[in-house]
Design an enzyme around this catalytic site. Sequence first.
Site, short mmCIF file in Angstrom:
data_model
loop_
_atom_site.label_atom_id
_atom_site.label_comp_id
_atom_site.label_asym_id
_atom_site.label_seq_id
_atom_site.Cartn_x
_atom_site.Cartn_y
_atom_site.Cartn_z
N LYS A 111 88.55 90.74 102.87
CA LYS A 111 88.60 90.54 104.32
C LYS A 111 89.75 89.60 104.67
CE LYS A 111 84.86 90.29 106.76
NZ LYS A 111 84.75 91.47 107.60
N SER A 112 90.32 89.83 105.85
CA SER A 112 91.47 89.05 106.28
C SER A 112 91.14 87.57 106.47
CB SER A 112 92.05 89.63 107.57
OG SER A 112 91.09 89.61 108.61
N THR A 113 89.90 87.25 106.81
CA THR A 113 89.51 85.84 106.98
C THR A 113 89.80 85.05 105.71
OG1 THR A 113 87.79 86.47 108.55
CG2 THR A 113 87.56 84.30 107.49
N ALA A 115 91.81 86.23 103.07
CA ALA A 115 93.22 86.44 102.69
C ALA A 115 94.14 85.47 103.41
CB ALA A 115 93.63 87.88 102.99
N THR A 135 80.44 93.19 90.91
CA THR A 135 81.00 91.90 90.53
C THR A 135 82.28 91.68 91.33
OG1 THR A 135 80.05 91.93 88.32
CG2 THR A 135 81.98 90.53 88.64
N GLU A 137 85.60 89.12 92.30
CA GLU A 137 86.45 88.06 91.76
C GLU A 137 87.20 87.43 92.92
OE1 GLU A 137 90.26 86.35 90.48
OE2 GLU A 137 90.19 88.42 91.13
N GLN A 156 85.72 94.68 102.32
CA GLN A 156 85.32 95.94 102.93
C GLN A 156 85.45 97.08 101.94
OE1 GLN A 156 87.62 98.25 106.01
NE2 GLN A 156 85.83 97.68 107.23
N TYR A 172 81.10 108.54 86.20
CA TYR A 172 80.91 107.27 85.49
C TYR A 172 79.60 107.30 84.70
CZ TYR A 172 81.37 102.26 84.68
OH TYR A 172 81.52 101.03 84.09
N GLN A 182 74.62 97.34 86.43
CA GLN A 182 74.70 95.88 86.26
C GLN A 182 73.87 95.16 87.32
OE1 GLN A 182 78.96 95.34 86.26
NE2 GLN A 182 79.06 95.00 88.44
#
Length: 190
Positions: A111-113, A115, A135, A137, A156, A172, A182
Site C-alpha cells: 500500500k502507498s501509505t 511505500a 507470509t 515481508e 493489495q 501449486y 502454511q
Amino acid sequence: MTVKSDRWIRRMAEQHRMIEPFEPQQTKIVDEQRVVSFGTSSYGYDIRCSDEFKIFTNINSTIVDPKAFDSDSFVDFKGDICIIPPNSFALARTVEYFRIPRDVLTICLGKSTYARCGIIVNVTPFEPEWEGYVTLEFSNTTPLPAKIYANEGVAQVVFFQCAPDDVCETSYADRGGKYQGQQGVALPRM
C-alpha cells in the site's frame, strides 16, 4: 487473463471461501479510530497484517542464506505495533486465510501509505490452488526505526482469472508446493 472486480471477489469469498475472514467493503475506521484501509477495493482486496512478527536481527553475525536460513536470526514478537530496526526487515502473516482457485493467479503490491514512508511490503504471487496464510515481508529502507500496525491494511491483492480453455495443467497443490497450507509466519524452506 482478466483482472477481477469487487463483485467477483465478493462472490468468490462468499461462495467458495476464497478469503476468510472476508471484509466486503473498504474499511477505514475501526472502533472510531482511523486505520490503514483494508477489505474489498475496486479491483482487489487489501490484506491485513496479523500481530505475529519475526523481526530480523544480526546478533549472531550470520550470513543470510536462503538455502540454509538460520531461524535464530529472528526475534519473535506479538503485539499491535511492530518496530522494524533501520535498514532491516520483519516477517509477518496475514489475518486472512486464502484458497486460490485453479484458474486464478494473484499478485500483491504494498500500500502507498507504507511505500511513502520507505517501508516496502514484499509478497510473492499466490499460485493456482495455493492456500494458507500469506507470509509478508516488510523492508525498512530508512535509517530510522519504522512502525507496522497489526490488524490494518498493508498490501493489495489483485486477482487474474484465465480463460476457461486455458486453465493451468499443474497447480501449486498438484506439485505439492512447500508452502501449501502454511499456518504461521513461514521461514524459507528447501
